[in-house]
Design a protein around this motif. Structure first.
Motif, short mmCIF file in Angstrom:
data_model
loop_
_atom_site.label_atom_id
_atom_site.label_comp_id
_atom_site.label_asym_id
_atom_site.label_seq_id
_atom_site.Cartn_x
_atom_site.Cartn_y
_atom_site.Cartn_z
N MET A 55 11.97 12.27 4.02
CA MET A 55 10.65 12.76 4.08
C MET A 55 9.64 11.75 4.82
O MET A 55 9.72 10.90 4.77
N SER A 56 8.61 12.57 5.53
CA SER A 56 7.74 11.84 6.46
C SER A 56 6.57 12.67 6.58
O SER A 56 6.44 13.72 6.23
N ASP A 57 5.47 11.81 7.00
CA ASP A 57 4.03 12.63 7.05
C ASP A 57 4.06 13.40 8.47
O ASP A 57 5.03 13.18 9.25
N ASN A 108 2.84 12.65 11.00
CA ASN A 108 2.78 11.90 12.15
C ASN A 108 4.17 11.33 12.41
O ASN A 108 4.49 10.40 13.15
N GLY A 109 5.16 11.84 11.28
CA GLY A 109 6.43 11.26 11.36
C GLY A 109 6.66 9.90 10.92
O GLY A 109 7.82 9.32 11.03
N TRP A 110 5.67 9.32 10.07
CA TRP A 110 5.75 8.00 9.61
C TRP A 110 6.39 8.05 8.24
O TRP A 110 6.01 8.99 7.25
N ALA A 111 7.22 7.24 7.77
CA ALA A 111 7.57 7.08 6.32
C ALA A 111 7.79 5.49 6.28
O ALA A 111 8.29 4.58 7.14
N PRO A 112 8.01 4.92 5.02
CA PRO A 112 8.24 3.52 4.72
C PRO A 112 9.52 3.24 5.34
O PRO A 112 10.52 4.11 5.17
N LEU A 113 9.79 1.99 5.65
CA LEU A 113 11.08 1.66 6.09
C LEU A 113 11.98 1.46 4.86
O LEU A 113 11.35 0.63 4.22
N GLU A 114 13.13 1.62 4.82
CA GLU A 114 14.17 1.45 3.77
C GLU A 114 15.21 0.39 4.55
O GLU A 114 15.86 0.69 5.40
N VAL A 120 2.83 7.22 -0.91
CA VAL A 120 2.20 6.28 -0.12
C VAL A 120 1.61 7.04 1.19
O VAL A 120 2.15 7.77 1.52
N VAL A 121 0.50 6.80 1.75
CA VAL A 121 -0.03 7.40 2.62
C VAL A 121 -0.75 6.53 3.82
O VAL A 121 -1.30 5.49 3.22
N ASP A 122 -0.72 7.10 4.82
CA ASP A 122 -0.88 6.31 6.00
C ASP A 122 -2.51 6.03 5.89
O ASP A 122 -2.98 7.26 6.08
N GLU A 148 -2.08 14.99 0.05
CA GLU A 148 -1.40 16.39 1.05
C GLU A 148 -0.53 15.37 2.08
O GLU A 148 0.39 15.86 2.75
N ASN A 149 -1.19 14.13 2.42
CA ASN A 149 -0.34 13.59 3.55
C ASN A 149 0.49 12.40 3.26
O ASN A 149 1.02 11.78 4.01
N ALA A 150 0.58 12.27 1.82
CA ALA A 150 1.34 11.27 1.31
C ALA A 150 2.92 11.37 1.31
O ALA A 150 3.34 12.47 1.42
N VAL A 151 3.69 10.35 1.63
CA VAL A 151 4.97 10.40 1.38
C VAL A 151 5.49 9.89 0.03
O VAL A 151 5.22 8.93 -0.37
#
Length: 312
Positions: free
Chosen positions: A1-3, A5-11, A129-131, A273-276
């Motif tokens: 899952m990503s926001d 803008n395509g961001w998600a935490p790095l795993e 988490v949200v940018d 709404e924008n959280a991952v």
């Protein structure tokens, strides 16, 4: 899952770094990693599959957080369980904890947070988490402009019995002189009241710029300190007992004018709404840049034990 803008935490898993799935392998990796650069680039990183046990957490935290901070002046209910290691916010499991940057209401805040999952919940319980730059961008122009002058936070802390937290728990001391010195350095306004109570008022920013990237981010907890966040029924019940200014915590614009309910509800809702979601597995470790990323908690069932530590 990503926001959006395509961001998600790095795993990061053992296979990603060519290591076995042990806490020792994670510690060895952290010894050689440039964590500052990694967090500025990725904003949040999940270390998964290293099977970190609760009694083996300290060596990992020593690498991630070389200067662990006490939760002094923190407003959330927590329990200290180790050397500046705390339980995550102790809030009923059926409720969502909205997005926020840790201690953004304070004169000094942690720059890095680490979360550790000792016991994963049966269902739910993710840490969203949200940018924080996207959070700011998502707000209506009218709301961003209204907050430009900053906000004023007010805390009413009891002296041992009352609604909310005591000043002794908040400042981790029972010495009033220590509290006075702390608040003077913080540039706060404060006064001692009846029953050994303490009122603290301080004007803070609504946004900040990241010192490395220059990115402007949403960075305040106005929605969590506002009566509208309590829900209609709770807010109405408290309003019959005391005015908003006497609640354990309260917020206005910097000039003391009230913040409209609709503004803080938009802030709360756009953040969520924008959280991952970061879904937990036992032994997971999540580290975030506290300026670039806001965090919260989803409702859950079953036992859940997530610990948190922070550093400057």
């Amino acid at each position: 899952m990503s926001d959006r803008n395509g961001w998600a935490p790095l795993e990061v898993t053992p296979g990603d770094i060519g290591a076995d799935g042990t806490p020792e392998a994670l510690v060895a990796h952290l010894d050689s990693a440039d964590l500052d650069a990694l967090l500025v680039r990725e904003k949040a990183v999940v270390f998964r599959g290293f099977h970190v046990p609760a009694d083996g957490l300290d060596p990992v935290l020593d690498r991630l957080l070389p200067r662990r901070l006490a939760y002094v002046h923190g407003n959330s209910p927590r329990t200290k369980v180790g050397s500046n290691v705390y339980t995550s916010t102790e809030y009923p499991q059926e409720y969502t904890i909205s997005m926020h940057n840790e201690m953004s209401y304070a004169h000094a805040w942690p720059t890095r947070l680490t979360f550790y999952c000792a016991v994963a919940p049966e269902t739910g319980g993710a840490t969203p988490v949200v940018d924080a730059a996207l959070w700011l961008e998502s707000l209506d122009d009218e709301v961003r402009e209204a907050f430009r002058g900053g906000v004023r936070y007010t805390q009413n802390l009891h002296g041992g019995r009352g609604l909310g937290k005591s000043w002794q728990d908040t400042f981790e001391t029972d010495d009033r002189d220590e509290v006075d010195a702390f608040l003077k350095e913080a540039g706060a306004d404060w006064s001692w009241g009846p029953g050994n109570s303490l009122m603290v008022s301080q004007v803070r920013h609504s946004t900040v710029r990241h010192p490395d990237t220059g990115t402007e981010v949403w960075f305040n907890q106005s929605d969590q300190w506002h009566p509208a966040s309590l829900g209609d029924e709770t807010a109405k019940a408290l309003a019959q007992i005391m005015p908003p200014s006497e609640l354990p915590q309260y917020v206005t614009f910097a000039d003391g004018s009230p913040i409209p309910d609709a503004y803080v509800l938009q802030v709360r809702d756009r953040g969520l709404e924008n959280a991952v979601d970061v879904d937990w597995r036992a032994g997971d470790v999540l580290v975030i840049d506290n300026l670039l990323v806001g965090h919260g908690r989803r409702p859950f069932t079953g036992p859940r034990r997530v610990l948190v530590a922070m550093s400057d």
